[in-house]
Design a protein around this motif. Structure first.
Motif, mmCIF file in Angstrom:
data_model
loop_
_atom_site.group_PDB
_atom_site.id
_atom_site.type_symbol
_atom_site.label_atom_id
_atom_site.label_comp_id
_atom_site.label_asym_id
_atom_site.label_seq_id
_atom_site.Cartn_x
_atom_site.Cartn_y
_atom_site.Cartn_z
ATOM 1 N N GLY A 66 0.863 -1.320 0.058
ATOM 2 C CA GLY A 66 0.012 -0.077 0.089
ATOM 3 C C GLY A 66 0.921 1.253 0.123
ATOM 4 O O GLY A 66 1.788 1.380 0.723
ATOM 5 N N GLN A 67 0.221 2.266 -0.785
ATOM 6 C CA GLN A 67 1.155 3.536 -0.843
ATOM 7 C C GLN A 67 0.768 4.675 -0.291
ATOM 8 O O GLN A 67 1.256 5.719 0.008
ATOM 9 C CB GLN A 67 1.329 3.752 -2.460
ATOM 10 N N SER A 68 -0.595 4.941 -0.152
ATOM 11 C CA SER A 68 -1.268 6.035 0.429
ATOM 12 C C SER A 68 -2.339 5.875 1.154
ATOM 13 O O SER A 68 -2.809 4.754 1.240
ATOM 14 C CB SER A 68 -1.321 7.048 -0.745
ATOM 15 N N TRP A 69 -3.519 6.866 1.103
ATOM 16 C CA TRP A 69 -4.730 6.793 1.849
ATOM 17 C C TRP A 69 -5.765 5.837 1.227
ATOM 18 O O TRP A 69 -6.726 5.290 1.594
ATOM 19 C CB TRP A 69 -5.282 8.218 1.921
ATOM 20 N N ALA A 70 -5.475 5.739 -0.068
ATOM 21 C CA ALA A 70 -6.548 4.821 -0.892
ATOM 22 C C ALA A 70 -6.573 3.412 -0.365
ATOM 23 O O ALA A 70 -7.711 3.099 0.205
ATOM 24 C CB ALA A 70 -6.493 5.043 -2.426
ATOM 25 N N THR A 71 -5.568 2.607 -0.436
ATOM 26 C CA THR A 71 -5.272 1.436 0.191
ATOM 27 C C THR A 71 -5.485 1.331 1.624
ATOM 28 O O THR A 71 -6.041 0.593 2.161
ATOM 29 C CB THR A 71 -4.142 0.752 -0.191
ATOM 30 N N ALA A 72 -5.094 2.627 2.595
ATOM 31 C CA ALA A 72 -5.236 2.507 3.670
ATOM 32 C C ALA A 72 -6.718 2.445 4.163
ATOM 33 O O ALA A 72 -7.303 1.905 5.154
ATOM 34 C CB ALA A 72 -4.401 3.622 4.371
ATOM 35 N N ALA A 73 -7.512 3.466 3.527
ATOM 36 C CA ALA A 73 -8.991 3.764 3.829
ATOM 37 C C ALA A 73 -9.799 2.515 3.284
ATOM 38 O O ALA A 73 -10.431 1.942 4.102
ATOM 39 C CB ALA A 73 -9.350 4.581 2.919
ATOM 40 N N LEU A 74 -9.278 1.509 2.381
ATOM 41 C CA LEU A 74 -9.776 0.356 2.017
ATOM 42 C C LEU A 74 -9.727 -0.660 2.851
ATOM 43 O O LEU A 74 -10.633 -1.232 3.463
ATOM 44 C CB LEU A 74 -9.474 0.003 0.565
ATOM 45 N N LEU A 75 -8.402 -0.773 3.287
ATOM 46 C CA LEU A 75 -8.120 -1.723 4.373
ATOM 47 C C LEU A 75 -8.781 -1.443 5.631
ATOM 48 O O LEU A 75 -9.550 -2.472 6.274
ATOM 49 C CB LEU A 75 -6.568 -1.936 4.458
ATOM 50 N N PHE A 76 -8.714 -0.261 6.134
ATOM 51 C CA PHE A 76 -9.438 0.100 7.374
ATOM 52 C C PHE A 76 -10.917 -0.064 7.457
ATOM 53 O O PHE A 76 -11.605 -0.520 8.175
ATOM 54 C CB PHE A 76 -9.098 1.576 7.759
ATOM 55 N N GLY A 77 -11.540 0.293 6.343
ATOM 56 C CA GLY A 77 -13.060 0.246 6.146
ATOM 57 C C GLY A 77 -13.496 -1.331 6.084
ATOM 58 O O GLY A 77 -14.414 -1.490 6.686
ATOM 59 N N THR A 78 -12.893 -1.938 5.549
ATOM 60 C CA THR A 78 -13.181 -3.438 5.579
ATOM 61 C C THR A 78 -12.831 -4.052 7.088
ATOM 62 O O THR A 78 -13.895 -4.653 7.506
ATOM 63 C CB THR A 78 -12.394 -4.310 4.441
ATOM 64 N N ILE A 79 -11.796 -3.653 7.441
ATOM 65 C CA ILE A 79 -11.853 -4.067 8.991
ATOM 66 C C ILE A 79 -12.956 -3.856 9.827
ATOM 67 O O ILE A 79 -13.679 -4.607 10.712
ATOM 68 C CB ILE A 79 -10.435 -3.705 9.532
ATOM 69 N N LEU A 80 -13.307 -2.377 9.727
ATOM 70 C CA LEU A 80 -14.350 -1.963 10.429
ATOM 71 C C LEU A 80 -15.605 -2.428 10.331
ATOM 72 O O LEU A 80 -16.268 -2.888 11.189
ATOM 73 C CB LEU A 80 -14.531 -0.347 10.351
ATOM 74 N N TYR A 81 -16.040 -2.780 8.842
ATOM 75 C CA TYR A 81 -17.130 -3.565 8.706
ATOM 76 C C TYR A 81 -17.246 -4.639 9.046
ATOM 77 O O TYR A 81 -18.384 -5.432 9.694
ATOM 78 C CB TYR A 81 -17.413 -3.361 7.081
ATOM 79 N N THR A 82 -16.049 -5.525 8.928
ATOM 80 C CA THR A 82 -16.120 -6.676 9.354
ATOM 81 C C THR A 82 -16.422 -7.125 10.984
ATOM 82 O O THR A 82 -17.295 -7.783 11.385
ATOM 83 C CB THR A 82 -14.584 -7.376 8.976
ATOM 84 N N ARG A 97 5.947 3.941 10.489
ATOM 85 C CA ARG A 97 6.320 5.251 9.903
ATOM 86 C C ARG A 97 7.598 5.591 9.709
ATOM 87 O O ARG A 97 7.990 6.105 8.757
ATOM 88 C CB ARG A 97 5.229 6.260 10.436
ATOM 89 N N GLY A 98 8.367 5.206 10.892
ATOM 90 C CA GLY A 98 9.685 5.691 10.645
ATOM 91 C C GLY A 98 10.706 4.478 10.288
ATOM 92 O O GLY A 98 11.939 4.652 10.258
ATOM 93 N N ARG A 99 10.047 3.517 9.607
ATOM 94 C CA ARG A 99 10.783 2.037 9.275
ATOM 95 C C ARG A 99 10.508 1.887 7.983
ATOM 96 O O ARG A 99 10.755 0.541 7.593
ATOM 97 C CB ARG A 99 10.688 0.909 10.396
ATOM 98 N N SER A 100 9.711 2.452 7.259
ATOM 99 C CA SER A 100 9.352 2.169 5.987
ATOM 100 C C SER A 100 9.470 3.484 4.853
ATOM 101 O O SER A 100 9.332 4.671 5.339
ATOM 102 C CB SER A 100 7.844 1.668 5.808
ATOM 103 N N THR A 101 9.539 3.155 3.743
ATOM 104 C CA THR A 101 9.624 4.225 2.744
ATOM 105 C C THR A 101 8.099 4.682 2.401
ATOM 106 O O THR A 101 7.931 5.800 1.862
ATOM 107 C CB THR A 101 10.348 3.939 1.362
ATOM 108 N N ARG A 102 6.996 3.931 2.812
ATOM 109 C CA ARG A 102 5.844 4.312 2.469
ATOM 110 C C ARG A 102 5.300 4.825 3.743
ATOM 111 O O ARG A 102 4.162 4.415 4.211
ATOM 112 C CB ARG A 102 4.889 2.943 2.127
ATOM 113 N N GLN A 103 5.674 5.917 3.967
ATOM 114 C CA GLN A 103 5.311 6.979 5.169
ATOM 115 C C GLN A 103 3.727 7.401 5.336
ATOM 116 O O GLN A 103 2.986 7.498 6.190
ATOM 117 C CB GLN A 103 6.151 8.035 5.550
#
Length: 382
Positions: A144-160, A204-210
């Protein structure tokens, strides 16, 4: 880059002529033909819609196994492409990688619905979503690179997790019928999204995909704050007896938030990490106190505002200008609502309406002045 801005900056002495020339040259070399890309996008969209229309018109004529095979083949092809080109895309075109990941994840989610349609199966929605998370969650976390995949992952977890809670039935809220083990399990499951905050803070401090990990941390933090705020609102309406609103469940949620806060503060030393950890810890404490103050309209309202006062203080400590202004606005709004709750007959007369209007204006004016006067400078990256 606007030529007008370049000329204004040069006239103000912010840049010299040579710098302006270099900027123009760089912009010209990296400019994108937006009109051409828009035309290509419209053409691709038209082709895609045409294909979908043809398939939809003949959907029932295509054997179910063939449809599933084509669906699976499409996912396998896109997955293979990401396996071969993922590193190069992440380095040179991260947004293209993000788009491909998003499409693959949606195709995977749709595949479970496709299976149910073909084989006429049914199950609680949380079960296929949990399977999707087990299969595609690691891929989104790794790529995952940014907010799009982060929001998809979080939204799915939340609904589940909340669909799992709903499937458990009304016994969760009945103090007499509630199964202690079921309540403990559901409370634990519904609190798990909070743990995304320390996970994101650690990475956040250990990945290039901050950007991706920052969004996950923020979403986990927002979930904890939103949950604690909602609990205080409910506490002002009814007395918490047992079940999912009981002391055991509230303590379990609060304990997880406290642990998450400690982990965030440890993973991200510094003002921002400390503030995030304190906000999480405050949300956990509020969940416990909400049980003790439940049934008291004034007590629950004050607890809500205390939570957001703490958030405002943490924002001042960390330099979160937007969060501070949001906290001030939320406190002002809750103060207005609480005033009407405690004086419900305020709107029954013309004088009461005048007083209510003046009260709203006074609170709004004070909130604006506080927000402008005490808000920290806008942060670049926290």
């Amino acid at each position: 880059m606007s030529e007008r801005k370049l000329q204004a900056w040069q006239a103000a002495g912010l840049i010299d002529r040579e710098t302006a020339t270099r900027i123009r040259a760089w912009e010209a070399a990296h400019s994108r033909p937006l009109g051409l890309w828009a035309a290509i996008g419209i053409g691709a969209l038209a082709i895609g819609l045409g294909i979908i229309s043809v398939v939809a018109a003949n959907w029932e004529e295509v054997p179910g196994t063939l449809r599933l095979a084509l669906h699976l083949l499409l996912m396998a092809g896109l997955g293979g492409f990401l396996a071969l080109r993922g590193d190069a895309l992440e380095r040179d075109h991260p947004w293209e990688l993000e788009a491909a990941l998003f499409v693959l994840a949606i195709l995977g989610m749709a595949f479970f619905g496709h299976i149910g349609q073909v084989y006429q199966t049914s199950s609680p929605l949380w079960q296929p979503l949990a399977t999707w998370l087990a299969l595609f969650g690691p891929l989104l976390l790794l790529r995952g690179q940014s907010w799009a995949t982060a929001a998809l992952l979080f939204g799915t977890i939340l609904y589940t997790v909340w669909d799992y809670a709903v499937a458990a039935g009304p016994r969760l809220f009945d103090a007499q019928q509630a199964d202690v083990l079921l309540v403990a399990r559901v409370a634990l499951v519904t609190a798990l999204p909070v743990l995304l905050a320390p996970l994101g803070g650690w990475m956040r401090g250990r990945s290039t995909r901050q950007s991706f990990w920052k969004r996950l941390e923020q979403l986990g933090l927002a979930y904890a704050v939103g949950g604690a705020s909602l609990v205080t609102i409910i506490a002002g309406v009814e007395h918490f007896g047992g079940g999912l609103l009981g002391i055991a469940a509230q303590s379990e949620r609060g304990g997880i938030a406290l642990v998450a806060g400690a982990l965030v503060a440890w993973a991200r030393p510094g003002r921002s990490g400390q503030a995030a950890g304190l906000v999480l810890a405050g949300a956990g404490i509020v969940c416990f106190l909400a049980f003790l103050l439940s049934g008291s309209q004034a007590g629950a309202g004050i607890l809500f505002m205390a939570l957001w006062v703490g958030i405002a203080a943490a924002a001042l400590h960390a330099g979160w200008r937007g969060v501070f202004q949001l906290a001030v606005a939320v406190i002002a709004l809750r103060l207005i609502v609480l005033s009407f709750e405690l004086a419900s007959d305020l709107l029954t007369s013309g004088f009461g309406l005048i007083m209510a209007g003046l009260l709203i204006l006074a609170i709004a004016f004070a909130a604006v002045r506080i927000s402008r006067t005490f808000a920290p400078p806008k942060e670049d990256e926290q």
